[in-house]
Design a protein around this motif. Structure first.
Motif, mmCIF file in Angstrom:
data_model
loop_
_atom_site.group_PDB
_atom_site.id
_atom_site.type_symbol
_atom_site.label_atom_id
_atom_site.label_comp_id
_atom_site.label_asym_id
_atom_site.label_seq_id
_atom_site.Cartn_x
_atom_site.Cartn_y
_atom_site.Cartn_z
ATOM 1 N N ASP A 230 7.113 -3.267 -9.217
ATOM 2 C CA ASP A 230 6.026 -3.551 -9.617
ATOM 3 C C ASP A 230 4.942 -2.776 -9.669
ATOM 4 O O ASP A 230 4.240 -2.141 -9.051
ATOM 5 N N GLY A 231 4.710 -3.274 -11.024
ATOM 6 C CA GLY A 231 3.977 -2.092 -11.482
ATOM 7 C C GLY A 231 3.701 -0.857 -12.146
ATOM 8 O O GLY A 231 3.051 -0.152 -12.840
ATOM 9 N N GLU B 44 5.859 -13.474 -10.258
ATOM 10 C CA GLU B 44 5.977 -13.589 -11.181
ATOM 11 C C GLU B 44 7.155 -14.692 -11.199
ATOM 12 O O GLU B 44 7.296 -16.070 -11.179
ATOM 13 N N PHE B 45 8.493 -14.212 -9.951
ATOM 14 C CA PHE B 45 8.808 -15.138 -9.230
ATOM 15 C C PHE B 45 9.030 -16.520 -8.591
ATOM 16 O O PHE B 45 9.249 -17.409 -9.170
ATOM 17 N N THR B 46 7.771 -16.260 -7.924
ATOM 18 C CA THR B 46 6.837 -17.706 -7.286
ATOM 19 C C THR B 46 6.551 -18.669 -8.107
ATOM 20 O O THR B 46 7.155 -19.882 -8.370
ATOM 21 N N LYS B 47 6.139 -18.288 -9.177
ATOM 22 C CA LYS B 47 5.312 -18.972 -10.669
ATOM 23 C C LYS B 47 6.625 -19.544 -11.120
ATOM 24 O O LYS B 47 6.486 -20.804 -11.594
ATOM 25 N N SER B 48 8.043 -18.797 -11.498
ATOM 26 C CA SER B 48 8.920 -19.569 -12.608
ATOM 27 C C SER B 48 9.769 -19.977 -11.700
ATOM 28 O O SER B 48 10.204 -21.209 -12.498
ATOM 29 N N THR B 49 10.038 -20.595 -10.290
ATOM 30 C CA THR B 49 10.918 -21.485 -9.613
ATOM 31 C C THR B 49 9.404 -22.834 -8.673
ATOM 32 O O THR B 49 10.326 -23.045 -8.170
ATOM 33 N N LYS B 50 9.051 -22.244 -8.652
ATOM 34 C CA LYS B 50 7.750 -23.048 -8.264
ATOM 35 C C LYS B 50 6.865 -24.371 -9.051
ATOM 36 O O LYS B 50 6.837 -25.483 -9.004
ATOM 37 N N VAL C 171 11.168 -9.445 -19.987
ATOM 38 C CA VAL C 171 10.252 -9.827 -21.010
ATOM 39 C C VAL C 171 9.103 -8.604 -20.804
ATOM 40 O O VAL C 171 8.548 -8.564 -21.357
ATOM 41 N N ASP C 172 9.092 -8.383 -19.172
ATOM 42 C CA ASP C 172 8.216 -7.768 -18.771
ATOM 43 C C ASP C 172 8.401 -6.727 -18.132
ATOM 44 O O ASP C 172 6.909 -5.665 -17.454
#
Length: 190
Positions: A10-11, A21-27, A87-88
């Motif tokens: 990370d970073g 990002e995983f949390t945003k993607s799943t939730k 992608v990131d």
């Protein structure tokens, strides 16, 4: 000459925070930001140095992932790893990562994040992973960790548990955050 290349994720290798990002993607963004609002006292405590990283991470994991069936969680993690990580990536650091692989160096990703969403990506490059591990009871995610949070000195402890560092002529470490400071001190050149 035997070389070990250690990469924070990370970073460093990944330009963002993979847990976020995983949390945003799943939730989804709405549930994510509602959760961040609920967690804000803990996040503020972390920033002020009142609460430690591990305790806040567990609060975060419990809030978003507690009681999710492990198979469902692993499917979400696999999907994120395969579709979103590339992608990131930090292109410059990723180029170093590929060079080490091409030179047949021993390469390991060392992260405070959980392997569930990093290992499906790293496995395609056949590199090792050391990270925090989620607790699973009755085939459900609890939100607790089965290991210490792989952050700061814990990164060094975990690396030394896997690798005999004296066996390497060169140790190259890639890290960018305060959780990497101790790991960066493992660097060794010839």
């Amino acid at each position: 000459m035997k070389t070990l290349a250690l990469f924070d994720f990370d970073g460093t290798l990944y330009s963002k925070d993979s847990l976020i990002e995983f949390t945003k993607s799943t939730k989804g963004n709405l549930r994510f930001y509602q959760g961040i609002l609920w967690l804000s006292p803990f996040l503020i405590g972390l920033k002020l140095g009142i609460l430690n990283n591990e305790k806040v991470k567990i609060k975060f994991l419990k809030h978003f992932f507690k009681n999710i069936e492990v198979n469902e969680f692993k499917a979400m993690a696999q999907d994120f790893a395969i579709k979103k990580i590339a992608v990131d990536l930090n292109k410059k650091t990723f180029q170093h990562f590929l060079e080490h692989i091409q030179l047949n160096h021993t390469v390991c990703i060392v992260s405070a994040s959980c392997g569930d969403w990093i290992q499906p990506w790293s496995n395609q490059y056949r590199v090792s992973f050391i990270g925090s591990e989620l607790e699973i009871i009755n085939q459900k995610i609890t939100g607790n960790l089965t290991t210490k949070n792989c952050y700061g000195i814990e990164k060094v402890n975990r690396i030394k548990a896997v690798y005999k560092l004296d066996a390497f002529d060169v140790i190259q470490v890639y890290g960018s955050g305060k959780g990497d400071l101790e790991m960066l001190q493992l660097s060794k050149t010839q």
